[in-house]
Structures are given as structure tokens and as C-alpha cells.
Design an enzyme around this catalytic site. Sequence first.
Site, PDB file in Angstrom:
ATOM      1  N   ARG A   7       0.816  -1.260   0.024  1.00 62.08           N
ATOM      2  CA  ARG A   7       0.170   0.003  -0.037  1.00 62.08           C
ATOM      3  C   ARG A   7       0.942   1.272  -0.022  1.00 62.08           C
ATOM      4  NH1 ARG A   7      -5.164   0.171   1.600  1.00 62.08           N
ATOM      5  NH2 ARG A   7      -4.853   2.208   0.747  1.00 62.08           N
ATOM      6  N   ARG A  63       3.719   4.343 -16.171  1.00 63.66           N
ATOM      7  CA  ARG A  63       4.280   4.181 -17.658  1.00 63.66           C
ATOM      8  C   ARG A  63       5.325   5.018 -17.966  1.00 63.66           C
ATOM      9  NH1 ARG A  63      -1.380   3.925 -18.495  1.00 63.66           N
ATOM     10  NH2 ARG A  63      -1.383   5.730 -19.305  1.00 63.66           N
ATOM     11  N   CYS A  74      -6.927   2.723 -12.774  1.00 64.05           N
ATOM     12  CA  CYS A  74      -7.202   3.897 -12.148  1.00 64.05           C
ATOM     13  C   CYS A  74      -8.719   3.839 -11.862  1.00 64.05           C
ATOM     14  CB  CYS A  74      -6.750   4.940 -12.787  1.00 64.05           C
ATOM     15  SG  CYS A  74      -5.151   5.165 -13.290  1.00 64.05           S
ATOM     16  N   GLU A  77     -11.719   6.832  -5.348  1.00 64.88           N
ATOM     17  CA  GLU A  77     -12.017   6.596  -4.115  1.00 64.88           C
ATOM     18  C   GLU A  77     -13.302   6.981  -3.652  1.00 64.88           C
ATOM     19  OE1 GLU A  77     -10.375   4.806  -0.743  1.00 64.88           O
ATOM     20  OE2 GLU A  77      -9.220   5.134  -2.572  1.00 64.88           O
ATOM     21  N   ARG A  89      -3.819   7.055  -4.105  1.00 64.57           N
ATOM     22  CA  ARG A  89      -3.170   5.867  -3.233  1.00 64.57           C
ATOM     23  C   ARG A  89      -2.960   4.869  -4.441  1.00 64.57           C
ATOM     24  NH1 ARG A  89      -7.846   7.828  -0.553  1.00 64.57           N
ATOM     25  NH2 ARG A  89      -7.769   7.838   1.569  1.00 64.57           N
ATOM     26  N   TYR A 107       3.634   5.943   2.924  1.00 66.57           N
ATOM     27  CA  TYR A 107       2.766   6.998   2.768  1.00 66.57           C
ATOM     28  C   TYR A 107       3.821   8.322   2.836  1.00 66.57           C
ATOM     29  CZ  TYR A 107      -0.693   3.523   3.334  1.00 66.57           C
ATOM     30  OH  TYR A 107      -1.970   2.604   3.115  1.00 66.57           O
ATOM     31  N   ARG A 115      -2.823   5.866   7.526  1.00 67.50           N
ATOM     32  CA  ARG A 115      -2.468   4.725   8.095  1.00 67.50           C
ATOM     33  C   ARG A 115      -1.016   4.739   8.873  1.00 67.50           C
ATOM     34  NH1 ARG A 115      -4.833  -0.374   6.270  1.00 67.50           N
ATOM     35  NH2 ARG A 115      -3.749  -0.685   8.158  1.00 67.50           N
TER      36      ARG A 115
END
Length: 120
Positions: A7, A63, A74, A77, A89, A107, A115
Site C-alpha cells: 500500500r 508508464r 485507475c 476513491e 493511493r 505514505y 495509516r
Amino acid sequence: MAVRAIRGATQLEVDEREHLLERTRELVTQVLEANRLDRDALISIIFTLTADLRSEFPALAARELGLGDVPLLCTVEVDVPGALPRVVRLMAHAELDVPRSQVQHVYLRGAEVLRRDLAQ
């Protein structure tokens, strides 16, 4: 070799194409470096964006880093009121020969609040 999910997230200051691409390249690069991954170990990457980001697809940044042969996706959210704005994210799936507890999640730039338990 195990398949692991990694993540990561980063927050943008503004919704501008070059800014989004720069921050996404930074995020992808740090995820790869933190987990000592090369392109061949990647299975796929899913990117999500908060609804306030529409200037570009973050997959373009991947890419541009040479990941054109890695399946990229893609999506938007969930738009939860009060959620952290302007966030990209990612969830990368990769072949990693480490226990799940040793996967390094990344992050950046304000997204650490999402998180704290996973942030590098």
C-alpha cells in the site's frame, strides 16, 4: 515466492497534471525502492484518486517510469465527507519473498495520517 500487496499514498497540494504525475512517480519509486522490487516482480498496480483529482491518470506516471508492461488500473476513491483531500493511493501486487509483516508500505506528504500503523 509469495504474492504480496503493498500500500501507499501521497497527498497533492493542487490538482494540476504535472504535480500529480510528479507525486505519483515519487510514490511508485519509493514503493519499489523500499521493497527492493524490480519491474519483473510487479504483478499489477491499482491507483485510486479522491474525487477532487481529475487532471490526469496516475497510471501515466507509472508508464513514464518504464512500467508500461505492468497491468495498471485507475479508479475513484469513495467520496467520504471529511476525508483527506487530494490523495493518490496505490495498491501494488508483487512477488516478494518476505513475510507479510516485512512489506514496506509508503505514505508521503501528509498521507501518513491515513495509516500511521503502516507508514514507513
